[in-house]
Structure formats: structure tokens, C-alpha cells
Scaffold this active site. Structure first.
Site, PDB file in Angstrom:
ATOM      1  N   GLU A 310      41.311  41.365  43.709  1.00  0.00           N
ATOM      2  CA  GLU A 310      40.282  42.060  42.924  1.00  0.00           C
ATOM      3  C   GLU A 310      38.975  41.272  42.856  1.00  0.00           C
ATOM      4  OE1 GLU A 310      42.025  42.930  39.130  1.00  0.00           O
ATOM      5  OE2 GLU A 310      43.709  44.025  39.983  1.00  0.00           O
ATOM      6  N   GLU A 414      49.097  46.760  42.909  1.00  0.00           N
ATOM      7  CA  GLU A 414      49.324  46.781  41.464  1.00  0.00           C
ATOM      8  C   GLU A 414      49.151  48.220  41.000  1.00  0.00           C
ATOM      9  OE1 GLU A 414      46.976  44.168  39.025  1.00  0.00           O
ATOM     10  OE2 GLU A 414      47.137  42.493  40.443  1.00  0.00           O
TER      11      GLU A 414
END
Length: 478
Positions: A310, A414
Site C-alpha cells: 500500500e 487483503e
């Protein structure tokens, strides 16, 4: 109602003859069938098997083979997604005529009273099968080799297995609590009646003494039971040189300033310069992680390795969350390549399957692609999604796939609210695996619904889907 149709239907029921040729049956009412026991006659083969993914254009009929003589009960209906099918008897079974659409999940249901067996003395056993049709999109032309030409045998076997399953099945996954155990995977098993095929672990506390990362018993247990092992790294860095020299981890953090109280002023630009204390820190930390990865390699455990996740932070690419993304994509890519070189070429770690994590938001696909280090440094692309629905997220999947030129598989690295596997396959969102993020200490709290609203029923539905592979179905890839 037309009386002659009623009489004909009653006669057909009495004689065990199927009526399949009537086109004007909207107003046809069949009499109730007397109570009849369900016997031993059952389906022994189906031309479409449970969990199959088929091309819609290739399937016009579905054949069900029974182990006895059967006929159709016109008072009951065989359905596909709730719609009645035209069915006829053939030698040894039934022929069902279907009109399938691409990218659709289907459930064929043959209820307990639909098929008559034993010359009318009993019903055949009920039968159902769940399958899906593939998307019209052409299959991706994946690279069949890992980025590291010296990858270990086990790493290659894992990659080959993922390639073979892509577009057919999705591996289940669950992220471990930060204290390096399998407690959350155990909770998933107790809730969903199956263990996740992939369990994720985090090097988040590699600089603290309260977790012994050299104790690899948790990931080793997962691997020895045919599960796959994933590691990520919430990389905590010192906010200044004094904190680094003192080893004061209370002043370490992974968030960029302003993103959280647990933030750091650590500057990735300085870390990429040889001779700086920041560079010394990242090399030392990579070497600490390398020591654990070496233990796993020596134990024959391949690792799905997902660092620097991320990096973009905000899904609109305007507010990086972590220090490794704070100063733009070029610095992050340079750090990725430095880490790749250090682990693969310096430490000789050949048990790693490298996963780059991208951020997706519609309209920002160019930003997403701009941060990609390249297929020569990445084996699989991950997307982290926390949506408030259970949609398959095909847009995110296609954007990530396009980023690699269709050459690398894409995982749901995720997720919070679980996506429905059949829907994913049907819509061409061919996620390699999904990784359900943990709910802290959920087992000790006695909860049956996690922090993302996934109920026990929904988790069970996902884990028991024929389009999901759990640890129990995993082959040995040793």
C-alpha cells in the site's frame, strides 16, 4: 385451465411418462403427487461437475447419469438458478437443455420429487451442482516462470500450482494476529469448518524483543499441513538517528507524519543514499528479516513475500500512509529493487515469491500502473480492498492485471468484507487467493462475526464454496 391437459398430465404421472414438448404450459396445473419414499437410485455422473468453470457456448445440454431407470415427474420442476428447465429422459438418465450466459454462476437443482425411479415405487435422490461460466475476456498470457531464475523447487511448485488453479479456484487465506501465531486461522476453521490455504504473518515487531521471529513453528506447522505461508512487513523505522542509535522502538513507526500517532519522520530519500544512517538502518533491518527467511528456506518452506504494501496510501494517490511511499513512486520502486537485490542476490534467498501490492480506485489506473516496479522484480500482484459489500471487484482485478500487461497473476492480498467466490470466477475476477484480515483476539472474545461484518454463516458459505481451495484440499508441494 384446459381439461384435456389436466387429464393428459394425470395419465403421464400414473404411467411414469415425461411431458417435455408442451409449449403452452403457463396455465397447466398438475395434481399433487401422493407421498412416495425416496429410494436408492441416484445420480452417479454429471456432464458438468461441482465447481466447474465452463464456456457458455460449449454447453447446450447437461447430462445426468443415474444408476437405475428413471422418468420425470411433471408435477415437479428441475431448475437452473430458479428457472425451470426443459428435460427429457434418455438411456440411463436425463438430458437437460440449457441456455447459459457468460460470466454467470449457476446452481442446478433436481429436487427430491422431480425424478421417479423403480417404476414409480420411489423417487430418485435429490441432486444439485454449482458451476460457473467463464468471462468472455481472453485468458491472460501469464509468465510461467518466477522473476528469480534460481527460485527453489518448492517456490516453483507453489507458483505452478497457483497458475494451474487460476480462473478455476481461489485459495482461501487469513492474516495472523501480530503476535505470530495461528489463532485466527483456528478461529476461521471453527467458524468456516475449514483451514485457510494461505496464512499470513507480519514482521511488524522485528525490532522488539517480545516476539521471537526465529521461532518459525507457526508457519512451519502451516506448511507441514500443506498450507502456504505468506509474510508481509509493516516496517517500523526510527523517527531520528538518536532513536536508531538507542534502539528506542517507542519512537519507531511505519506511518507517514499526519497519518497516525504511530508515525515517523524517517526519510526514504536519505535511506537510498549509501553512507547515511538511514541507509545503514534499512540494510540492517533487511538482514534481520533475511535471517528468518533463511531459516524458512533451510526448512524447505517457500514464502509468498509481500513487503512495502500500500505504498500509495490513499486510493486517490494523494496521501501516502507509510514512510516508504511518502516521497513518491520512484523512491518506493528504488527501495523495492534494493530489497530484491539484497535478499535474492546478496543473501541467496531463492524461496521467495515476490508480491507487489497496488491500490485501486476507478479513474486512477494510470497512477496504479506508474508505481509498478516491473514484471522482472514481481511474481504476483496483490490488491488490498476494504469495500462495504461482497462484490467480486472485477474492476480492481482487471486494472491490476493490465498493469502487468496480463503477465502476472493477481491476488486479493487483503480484504475485509468477503467476496463471493462463484461471483468472482463468473465475472472474470480470477483472484489467486483472498486474505481475510484478522479481527484482534476474536477467539478469546467468543465472537462469531468479525470486525468487517462477516457472519459465521457467510464465512462458512465462502469457505465451503466449490470455487475455493482450503488447506484440506491442498496437495503437498514439498
Amino acid at each position: 385451465m384446459k381439461p384435456y391437459k389436466y387429464i393428459l398430465a394425470a395419465a403421464a404421472l400414473t404411467l411414469g411418462v415425461s411431458l417435455t414438448g408442451c409449449n403452452d404450459d403457463d396455465d397447466l396445473i398438475f395434481p399433487d403427487v401422493p407421498e412416495t419414499p425416496t429410494g436408492d437410485v441416484k445420480v452417479v455422473a454429471s456432464s458438468v461437475v461441482d465447481g466447474a468453470v465452463v464456456n457458455a457456448a460449449d454447453v447446450e445440454t447437461i447430462y445426468l447419469n443415474y444408476d437405475g431407470i428413471v422418468s420425470l415427474n411433471p408435477a415437479a420442476h428441475i431448475t437452473l438458478n430458479g428457472t425451470s428447465l426443459w428435460a427429457e429422459t434418455t438411456d440411463g438418465g436425463l438430458l437437460l437443455h440449457v441456455e447459459l450466459q457468460p460470466a454467470t454462476a449457476y446452481t442446478l437443482d433436481v429436487p427430491a420429487t422431480a425424478v421417479i425411479a423403480n417404476k414409480g415405487n420411489s423417487y430418485a435422490q435429490p441432486f444439485s451442482v454449482t458451476f460457473a461460466t467463464a468471462s468472455d475476456a481472453s485468458a491472460a498470457d501469464y509468465l510461467t516462470t518466477l522473476s528469480n531464475p534460481s527460485a527453489s523447487t518448492q517456490a516453483r511448485k507453489v507458483y505452478d500450482f497457483l497458475l494451474a488453479q487460476n480462473g478455476k479456484r481461489i485459495l482461501s487465506g487469513a492474516m495472523a494476529n501480530v503476535n505470530l501465531n495461528n489463532d485466527f486461522a483456528d478461529w476461521v476453521y471453527g467458524t468456516g469448518y475449514a483451514y485457510p490455504a494461505v496464512t499470513g504473518y507480519d514482521f511488524i515487531n522485528i525490532n522488539d524483543s517480545w516476539i521471537d521471529y526465529n521461532d518459525i513453528s507457526a508457519p512451519l506447522s502451516q506448511w507441514n499441513k500443506n498450507g502456504l505461508v505468506n509474510y508481509m512487513w509493516h516496517w517500523q523505522a526510527p523517527t531520528d538517528e538518536a532513536a536508531y542509535r538507542a534502539g528506542d522502538t517507542s519512537r519507531y513507526g511505519f506511518y507517514a507524519p499526519g497519518a497516525s500517532e504511530q508515525s515517523t519522520e524517517f526519510d526514504i530519500r536519505e535511506a537510498l543514499k549509501s553512507g547515511t544512517w538511514q541507509n545503514e538502518f534499512i540494510i540492517n533491518d533487511i538482514d534481520k528479516v533475511a535471517a528468518v527467511l533463511r531459516k524458512l528456506a533451510d526448512a524447505g518452506v517457500p514464502v509468498i513475500w509481500r513487503p512495502l504494501h500500500e505504498a500509495a496510501g490513499s486510493y486517490e494517490y494523494n496521501n501516502p500512509w507509510f514512510w516508504w511511499g511518502r516521497y513518491g513512486e520512484e523512491a518506493t520502486k528504488e527501495l523495492w529493487k534494493l530489497m530484491y537485490d539484497r535478499l535474492v542476490n546478496y543473501h541467496g534467498l531463492n524461496n521467495l515469491i515476490w508480491v507487489w501490492t497496488a491500490q485501486y480506485s476507478e479513474g486512477y489506473e494510470a497512477n496504479m500502473a506508474g508505481g509498478y516496479p516491473g514484471n522482472e522484480y514481481v511474481d504476483i500482484v496483490g490488491v488490498d480492498l476494504y469495500e462495504d459489500n461482497n462484490d467480486a471487484q472485477p474492476g480492481a482485478y482487471q486494472a491490476a492485471l493490465a498493469m502487468t500487461g496480463g503477465k502476472r497473476m493477481v491476488a486479493l492480498s487483503e480484504t475485509g468484507a468477503l467476496e463471493m467466490p462463484a461471483d468472482c470466477i463468473a465475472k472474470g475476477a480470477n483472484w489467486s487467493w483472498f486474505m481475510l484480515w484478522y479481527t484482534y483476539d476474536i477467539a478469546n472474545k467468543g465472537l462469531t462475526t468479525d470486525d468487517f461484518g462477516n457472519t459465521a454463516e457467510l464465512i462458512r458459505q465462502v469457505m465451503q464454496s466449490p470455487f475455493v481451495i482450503n488447506r484440506e484440499q491442498m496437495p503437498s508441494l514439498k
